[in-house]
Design a protein around this motif. Structure first.
Motif, PDB file in Angstrom:
ATOM      1  N   GLN A 160       0.825  -1.202   0.000  1.00 54.12           N
ATOM      2  CA  GLN A 160       0.000   0.000   0.000  1.00 54.12           C
ATOM      3  C   GLN A 160       0.865   1.261   0.000  1.00 54.12           C
ATOM      4  O   GLN A 160       0.528   2.250  -0.639  1.00 54.12           O
ATOM      5  CB  GLN A 160      -0.943   0.002   1.213  1.00 54.12           C
ATOM      6  CG  GLN A 160      -2.070  -0.997   1.095  1.00 54.12           C
ATOM      7  CD  GLN A 160      -2.946  -0.716  -0.104  1.00 54.12           C
ATOM      8  OE1 GLN A 160      -3.355   0.415  -0.350  1.00 54.12           O
ATOM      9  NE2 GLN A 160      -3.231  -1.742  -0.879  1.00 54.12           N
TER      10      GLN A 160
ATOM     11  N   TYR B 156      -1.239   5.093   7.085  1.00 51.49           N
ATOM     12  CA  TYR B 156      -1.146   3.644   6.941  1.00 51.49           C
ATOM     13  C   TYR B 156      -1.464   2.883   8.226  1.00 51.49           C
ATOM     14  O   TYR B 156      -1.433   1.657   8.229  1.00 51.49           O
ATOM     15  CB  TYR B 156       0.236   3.271   6.395  1.00 51.49           C
ATOM     16  CG  TYR B 156       0.434   3.863   5.020  1.00 51.49           C
ATOM     17  CD1 TYR B 156      -0.157   3.278   3.911  1.00 51.49           C
ATOM     18  CD2 TYR B 156       1.135   5.039   4.844  1.00 51.49           C
ATOM     19  CE1 TYR B 156      -0.022   3.839   2.661  1.00 51.49           C
ATOM     20  CE2 TYR B 156       1.283   5.609   3.592  1.00 51.49           C
ATOM     21  CZ  TYR B 156       0.702   5.002   2.496  1.00 51.49           C
ATOM     22  OH  TYR B 156       0.828   5.562   1.252  1.00 51.49           O
TER      23      TYR B 156
ATOM     24  N   VAL C 267      -4.508   0.788   7.557  1.00 55.83           N
ATOM     25  CA  VAL C 267      -4.155  -0.346   6.694  1.00 55.83           C
ATOM     26  C   VAL C 267      -3.532  -1.448   7.545  1.00 55.83           C
ATOM     27  O   VAL C 267      -3.882  -2.630   7.406  1.00 55.83           O
ATOM     28  CB  VAL C 267      -3.183   0.091   5.565  1.00 55.83           C
ATOM     29  CG1 VAL C 267      -2.709  -1.109   4.763  1.00 55.83           C
ATOM     30  CG2 VAL C 267      -3.845   1.117   4.663  1.00 55.83           C
TER      31      VAL C 267
END
Length: 186
Positions: free
Chosen positions: A26, A43, A46
């Motif tokens: 990602q 992130y 994520v």
């Protein structure tokens, strides 16, 4: 540490590596493919989602093994295949279910720990940079190589010259003709 604790630690390590890979990918997509700027806070979700997904997978594995253990109890005949468990397998299946549940619990705890999420994101960032650095190193090494550094320079020279004549010069000629046509039309 006992066998169960060791197996849980190993399972967590494997799941964390998979989550780190997800976050790394990602990061690469977000910063390179989409031209973004790295911001660790972007992130964290994520990383949390990746850990929760791995925890859910471990929970499913624990449930499956528990179902297999229940079916195996009281069966004393010879098994017909690898996953055809019998009563003698019950203890091992119980341990496996406990290990999978332990991995899931640890992963869920990690997903709720901001410090561990930050470490996971930072590790993923370092892995992403390692990939980028490795690709750049390879490209610069190959594209920037001097003839005296390449032991096969002379052997491959004729092939490179032929490629230059048949591909590169033809493409350049075609581009020049197209440019002249555009200028004449404009």
């Amino acid at each position: 540490m006992g066998r169960t604790a060791d197996a849980i630690a190993e399972g967590v390590a494997i799941a964390t590596a998979a989550a780190r890979l997800t976050v790394k990918n990602q990061i690469l997509v977000g910063t390179i493919a989409k031209g973004g700027v790295f911001d660790a806070t972007q992130y964290l979700d994520v990383a949390r989602d990746a850990l929760h997904a791995m925890a859910a997978e471990s929970e499913q594995a624990a449930e499956m093994v528990t179902t297999l253990r229940r079916r195996a109890r009281g069966r004393h005949s010879d098994p017909s295949g690898t996953h055809d468990y019998r009563d003698r397998d019950v203890r091992n299946l119980r341990r496996r279910a406990k290990q999978s549940a332990g991995v899931a619990d640890r992963l869920k705890a990690m997903a709720e720990d901001p410090e561990k999420l930050g470490v996971l994101v930072e590790d993923a960032r370092e892995a992403a940079w390692g990939d980028v650095r490795g690709n750049l190193d390879r490209r610069l090494h190959v594209e920037g190589m001097r003839p005296d550094q390449d032991p096969e320079y002379e052997v491959m020279r004729e092939a490179r010259m032929q490629a230059l004549r048949l591909v590169d010069l033809q493409a350049l000629s075609s581009q020049q003709r197209a440019k002249r046509k555009r200028e004449a039309a404009g």
